[in-house]
Design a protein around this motif. Structure first.
Motif, mmCIF file in Angstrom:
data_model
loop_
_atom_site.group_PDB
_atom_site.id
_atom_site.type_symbol
_atom_site.label_atom_id
_atom_site.label_comp_id
_atom_site.label_asym_id
_atom_site.label_seq_id
_atom_site.Cartn_x
_atom_site.Cartn_y
_atom_site.Cartn_z
ATOM 1 N N PRO A 1 0.945 26.803 0.511
ATOM 2 C CA PRO A 1 -0.138 26.307 -0.352
ATOM 3 C C PRO A 1 -1.338 25.881 0.474
ATOM 4 C CG PRO A 1 1.591 24.672 -0.166
ATOM 5 C CD PRO A 1 2.108 25.892 0.513
ATOM 6 N N LYS A 2 -2.451 25.769 -0.174
ATOM 7 C CA LYS A 2 -3.684 25.426 0.506
ATOM 8 C C LYS A 2 -3.605 24.018 1.079
ATOM 9 C CE LYS A 2 -6.705 28.758 0.032
ATOM 10 N NZ LYS A 2 -7.268 29.423 -1.082
ATOM 11 N N VAL A 3 -3.059 23.131 0.280
ATOM 12 C CA VAL A 3 -2.970 21.747 0.748
ATOM 13 C C VAL A 3 -1.640 21.584 1.479
ATOM 14 C CG1 VAL A 3 -2.855 19.347 0.026
ATOM 15 C CG2 VAL A 3 -4.336 20.952 -1.178
ATOM 16 N N GLN A 4 -1.679 21.174 2.736
ATOM 17 C CA GLN A 4 -0.453 21.037 3.507
ATOM 18 C C GLN A 4 0.345 19.850 2.979
ATOM 19 O OE1 GLN A 4 0.665 23.028 5.545
ATOM 20 N NE2 GLN A 4 -1.046 24.231 6.321
ATOM 21 N N PRO A 5 1.569 20.100 2.566
ATOM 22 C CA PRO A 5 2.352 18.941 2.141
ATOM 23 C C PRO A 5 2.783 18.134 3.366
ATOM 24 C CG PRO A 5 3.700 20.906 2.077
ATOM 25 C CD PRO A 5 2.322 21.348 2.459
ATOM 26 N N SER A 6 2.988 16.883 3.167
ATOM 27 C CA SER A 6 3.396 16.052 4.290
ATOM 28 C C SER A 6 4.848 16.357 4.622
ATOM 29 C CB SER A 6 3.248 14.586 3.893
ATOM 30 O OG SER A 6 3.968 13.799 4.794
ATOM 31 N N THR A 7 5.113 16.727 5.873
ATOM 32 C CA THR A 7 6.482 17.092 6.224
ATOM 33 C C THR A 7 7.279 15.912 6.757
ATOM 34 O OG1 THR A 7 5.598 17.769 8.335
ATOM 35 C CG2 THR A 7 6.012 19.492 6.717
ATOM 36 N N LEU A 8 6.689 14.769 6.713
ATOM 37 C CA LEU A 8 7.444 13.623 7.199
ATOM 38 C C LEU A 8 8.276 12.996 6.101
ATOM 39 C CD1 LEU A 8 4.744 12.009 9.435
ATOM 40 C CD2 LEU A 8 6.733 13.265 10.165
ATOM 41 N N VAL A 9 7.849 13.196 4.880
ATOM 42 C CA VAL A 9 8.596 12.632 3.762
ATOM 43 C C VAL A 9 9.110 13.782 2.927
ATOM 44 C CG1 VAL A 9 8.480 11.160 1.749
ATOM 45 C CG2 VAL A 9 7.105 10.628 3.734
ATOM 46 N N LEU A 10 10.389 14.085 3.037
ATOM 47 C CA LEU A 10 10.950 15.189 2.271
ATOM 48 C C LEU A 10 11.906 14.643 1.237
ATOM 49 C CD1 LEU A 10 11.696 17.681 5.128
ATOM 50 C CD2 LEU A 10 9.981 17.926 3.372
ATOM 51 N N PRO A 11 11.947 15.249 0.098
ATOM 52 C CA PRO A 11 12.870 14.744 -0.912
ATOM 53 C C PRO A 11 14.321 14.911 -0.475
ATOM 54 C CG PRO A 11 11.856 16.785 -1.628
ATOM 55 C CD PRO A 11 11.147 16.364 -0.401
ATOM 56 N N LEU A 12 15.157 14.009 -0.911
ATOM 57 C CA LEU A 12 16.569 13.943 -0.547
ATOM 58 C C LEU A 12 17.301 15.239 -0.836
ATOM 59 C CD1 LEU A 12 17.566 11.196 0.325
ATOM 60 C CD2 LEU A 12 18.813 11.058 -1.779
ATOM 61 N N GLN A 13 17.043 15.754 -2.021
ATOM 62 C CA GLN A 13 17.755 16.943 -2.478
ATOM 63 C C GLN A 13 17.425 18.136 -1.596
ATOM 64 O OE1 GLN A 13 19.996 16.792 -4.659
ATOM 65 N NE2 GLN A 13 20.431 18.969 -4.551
ATOM 66 N N TYR A 14 16.168 18.206 -1.171
ATOM 67 C CA TYR A 14 15.726 19.309 -0.331
ATOM 68 C C TYR A 14 16.496 19.326 0.979
ATOM 69 C CZ TYR A 14 12.510 22.177 2.405
ATOM 70 O OH TYR A 14 11.969 23.124 3.204
ATOM 71 N N VAL A 15 16.646 18.132 1.580
ATOM 72 C CA VAL A 15 17.375 18.036 2.856
ATOM 73 C C VAL A 15 18.818 18.483 2.660
ATOM 74 C CG1 VAL A 15 18.171 16.437 4.627
ATOM 75 C CG2 VAL A 15 15.893 16.214 3.707
ATOM 76 N N ASP A 16 19.450 18.002 1.576
ATOM 77 C CA ASP A 16 20.842 18.386 1.310
ATOM 78 C C ASP A 16 20.965 19.891 1.135
ATOM 79 O OD1 ASP A 16 21.594 15.437 -0.671
ATOM 80 O OD2 ASP A 16 21.881 15.873 1.448
ATOM 81 N N ASP A 17 20.011 20.474 0.384
ATOM 82 C CA ASP A 17 20.067 21.920 0.140
ATOM 83 C C ASP A 17 19.961 22.706 1.435
ATOM 84 O OD1 ASP A 17 18.252 21.979 -3.026
ATOM 85 O OD2 ASP A 17 20.375 21.735 -2.515
ATOM 86 N N VAL A 18 18.990 22.300 2.260
ATOM 87 C CA VAL A 18 18.784 23.027 3.519
ATOM 88 C C VAL A 18 20.037 22.985 4.370
ATOM 89 C CG1 VAL A 18 17.551 22.889 5.714
ATOM 90 C CG2 VAL A 18 16.287 22.789 3.590
ATOM 91 N N ILE A 19 20.626 21.801 4.487
ATOM 92 C CA ILE A 19 21.797 21.649 5.354
ATOM 93 C C ILE A 19 22.977 22.449 4.807
ATOM 94 C CG2 ILE A 19 23.422 20.014 6.330
ATOM 95 C CD1 ILE A 19 20.617 19.839 7.478
ATOM 96 N N SER A 20 23.161 22.431 3.497
ATOM 97 C CA SER A 20 24.318 23.171 2.960
ATOM 98 C C SER A 20 24.112 24.672 3.109
ATOM 99 C CB SER A 20 24.560 22.805 1.502
ATOM 100 O OG SER A 20 23.411 23.075 0.747
ATOM 101 N N MET B 1 7.280 23.946 8.843
ATOM 102 C CA MET B 1 8.494 24.468 8.230
ATOM 103 C C MET B 1 9.721 23.888 8.913
ATOM 104 S SD MET B 1 7.328 28.358 7.818
ATOM 105 C CE MET B 1 8.158 28.573 6.286
ATOM 106 N N PRO B 2 10.104 22.715 8.503
ATOM 107 C CA PRO B 2 11.228 22.062 9.183
ATOM 108 C C PRO B 2 12.555 22.767 8.997
ATOM 109 C CG PRO B 2 10.541 20.790 7.297
ATOM 110 C CD PRO B 2 9.547 21.881 7.447
ATOM 111 N N ASP B 3 12.729 23.478 7.866
ATOM 112 C CA ASP B 3 14.035 24.124 7.662
ATOM 113 C C ASP B 3 14.209 25.304 8.611
ATOM 114 O OD1 ASP B 3 13.289 26.189 4.759
ATOM 115 O OD2 ASP B 3 11.998 25.398 6.339
ATOM 116 N N VAL B 4 13.106 25.984 8.928
ATOM 117 C CA VAL B 4 13.185 27.074 9.905
ATOM 118 C C VAL B 4 13.604 26.533 11.257
ATOM 119 C CG1 VAL B 4 11.771 28.675 11.215
ATOM 120 C CG2 VAL B 4 11.503 28.524 8.765
ATOM 121 N N VAL B 5 13.042 25.371 11.595
ATOM 122 C CA VAL B 5 13.368 24.744 12.881
ATOM 123 C C VAL B 5 14.855 24.430 12.956
ATOM 124 C CG1 VAL B 5 13.034 22.630 14.196
ATOM 125 C CG2 VAL B 5 11.089 23.803 13.252
#
Lengths: 211, 294
Positions: free
Chosen positions: B148-167, B241-245
């Motif tokens: 997206p045009k506006v960069q979302p802040s990657t320091l605050v990620l929703p809980l569910q997103y982190v769980d999804d990425v890890i699983s 892109m923290p999930d790629v990392v």
């Protein structure tokens, strides 16, 4: 506790047992290994008395290893095995009526212990009732517990100081139901020592023995 | 602009001030132009010099005049008032002792500053990305269009997103189990990779039935692997892109499953100074001895 390999080294031509051991020590020190004290592995034989049905009495071997000073291992050759604490010897004395100690059959292996990076190398002389029977070398690779993973690595290391006397993969690993990828433990080490002692016991030659 | 700046601002003075800025700009550029043109043609050298100096002085005085005019006008413009506080933080502005604890104005300043910082960081990262310093194993091309045009802040990620990425990453590698620990509530997450076939069994001491993950290993092999893992953590960095990392790092870590079985790609041997090849290349995941890596 890692993967261990126990093998026998033949005495060099024209040299005594002690000289061969010294040659091995020198080779290890050249590699960069550091001496870290001594070790002792011994094995006592007990014969079970009062068997039922006339079957041949099985031999019970009670072994100690200075690497595990508080433990004692009791095993039948090719059969079940028990790991107990050091008081097991006292128990065997109490079981005198069922198990008789074959006193002349005690085998001992004594020698120096070297450490090289993550390897533990023990070079010892096997003696039975104060007559030297042969030379044993034990190589242990501590970080890994799966023999199948690190066998090539260990073989390369053994080649660097044993030369052409490198042994094959010990049968004790291949004989397991899960094969080479089951974790190794102290029972495997002691089984290998037992096989070596039995082999050397059968050789009746003393002094400068040649394999 | 007119929506944000309401009462307290003199719009008239504002437009005059803008005109003043334009006048100042033109007089300054005139100064530089005359310097660039140099001396004009006159009969004598003295004449030329005098003409040049007088012209230069005129230009500088014009600049001075415009600057003072601008300062006067900017005084008339006024400040946007802070009387419309922003939601909850406005409660800070209710403190009557404004001089001693100017919390609210400082808060506003800090907020503006961090927004600007984020904006500049976004600009810098887009410039750096053009240099194609591909430090992450995964390609970014396809996902760049979706960014997206506006960069979302990657320091605050929703809980569910982190769980999804890890699983998702856990499913990618069936022989690696990943457990997620949250020791500090939802804000801090500790990731633990435990039992990695049989390789890593020895570097975690079992101490009173609890895994001890902080004590240094007693084996040189695992000490080296820990060092390399620290290097890898620094290498795999991608702010957008923290999930790629995380996925790249896990792929790299998984290549250690054959720690004792691989031989070095460079020298072909298993052991060098008693150590197996502990280095895994960041791009190709090939095994090298620490002393053999390019």
């Amino acid at each position: 506790m890692g993967v261990t390999c126990v093998c026998q080294v033949p005495v060099a031509d024209g040299k005594s047992v002690q000289q061969t051991v010294d040659i091995l020590h020198k080779k290890l020190e050249q590699l960069g290994a550091v001496k870290q004290g001594s070790f002792c592995v011994d094995c006592e034989t007990y014969q079970s008395t009062g068997n039922a049905g006339g079957q041949s009495s099985k031999l019970l071997y009670v072994m100690h290893n200075s690497e595990f000073p508080l433990s004692c291992l009791a095993l039948f050759e090719g059969g079940p095995c028990l790991t107990a604490d050091a008081n097991f010897d006292v128990l065997m004395v109490k079981l005198k009526s069922h198990f008789q100690n074959a006193k002349g059959h005690k085998v001992e292996c004594r020698g120096s212990r070297y450490r090289y990076c993550d390897f533990l190398i023990k070079v010892g002389t096997v003696a039975m009732s104060s007559s030297v029977r042969g030379i044993s070398v034990e190589v242990e690779y501590c970080p890994c517990v799966v023999p199948g993973d690190c066998w090539n690595l260990m073989k390369e290391f053994m080649q660097s100081f044993l030369g052409s006397n490198v042994p094959e993969l010990p049968t004790v690993f291949a004989a397991k139901p899960e094969g080479l990828f089951a974790p190794a433990d102290c029972v495997d080490t002691m089984t290998q020592y037992l096989e070596l002692f039995n082999k050397l016991r059968k050789l009746q030659i003393t002094g400068s023995s040649v394999r | 602009m007119a929506d944000v700046v309401t009462v307290g601002v003199n719009l008239d003075a504002f437009s005059h001030a803008i005109n003043g800025i334009q006048a100042l700009r033109s007089s300054v550029s005139r100064v530089f132009e005359s310097l660039k043109d140099g001396m004009k043609n006159r009969e004598t050298l003295e004449g030329r010099e005098k003409q040049f100096i007088s012209e230069f002085q005129d230009n500088l005085q014009a600049v001075n005049r415009d600057l003072t005019e601008l300062e006067r006008l900017s005084g008339l413009v006024g400040r946007p008032s802070e009387s419309h506080p922003l939601h909850n933080s406005g409660l800070l502005s209710l403190d009557p002792v404004q001089d001693k604890t100017p919390l609210y104005s400082q808060l506003l300043q800090a907020y503006k500053w961090s927004n600007k910082l984020q904006y500049h960081a976004g600009l810098a990262s887009s410039l750096l990305n053009q240099q194609s310093l591909k430090r992450s194993a995964n390609q970014m091309g396809a996902s760049a269009k979706r960014r997206p045009k506006v960069q979302p802040s990657t320091l605050v990620l929703p809980l569910q997103y982190v769980d999804d990425v890890i699983s998702r990453i856990g499913r990618m590698f069936p022989d690696m189990t990943i457990e997620l620990f949250r020791p500090n509530g939802t804000s801090a997450v500790l990731l633990q990779v435990c039992v990695f076939s049989a390789v890593l069994q020895n570097n975690l001491f079992v101490c009173s039935h609890q895994l001890d993950i902080w004590t240094k290993s007693q084996y040189q092999v695992f000490q080296k692997v820990t060092d390399h893992a620290t290097t890898a953590l620094l290498h795999y960095q991608l702010p957008q892109m923290p999930d790629v990392v995380v996925r790249s790092f896990m792929t790299w870590l998984r290549s250690y499953i054959k720690l004792f079985q691989s031989s070095c790609q460079r020298c072909g041997r298993f052991l060098q100074d008693g150590l197996p090849p502990t280095w895994r290349d960041f791009r190709t995941l090939e095994a090298f001895h620490d002393t053999c890596r390019m």
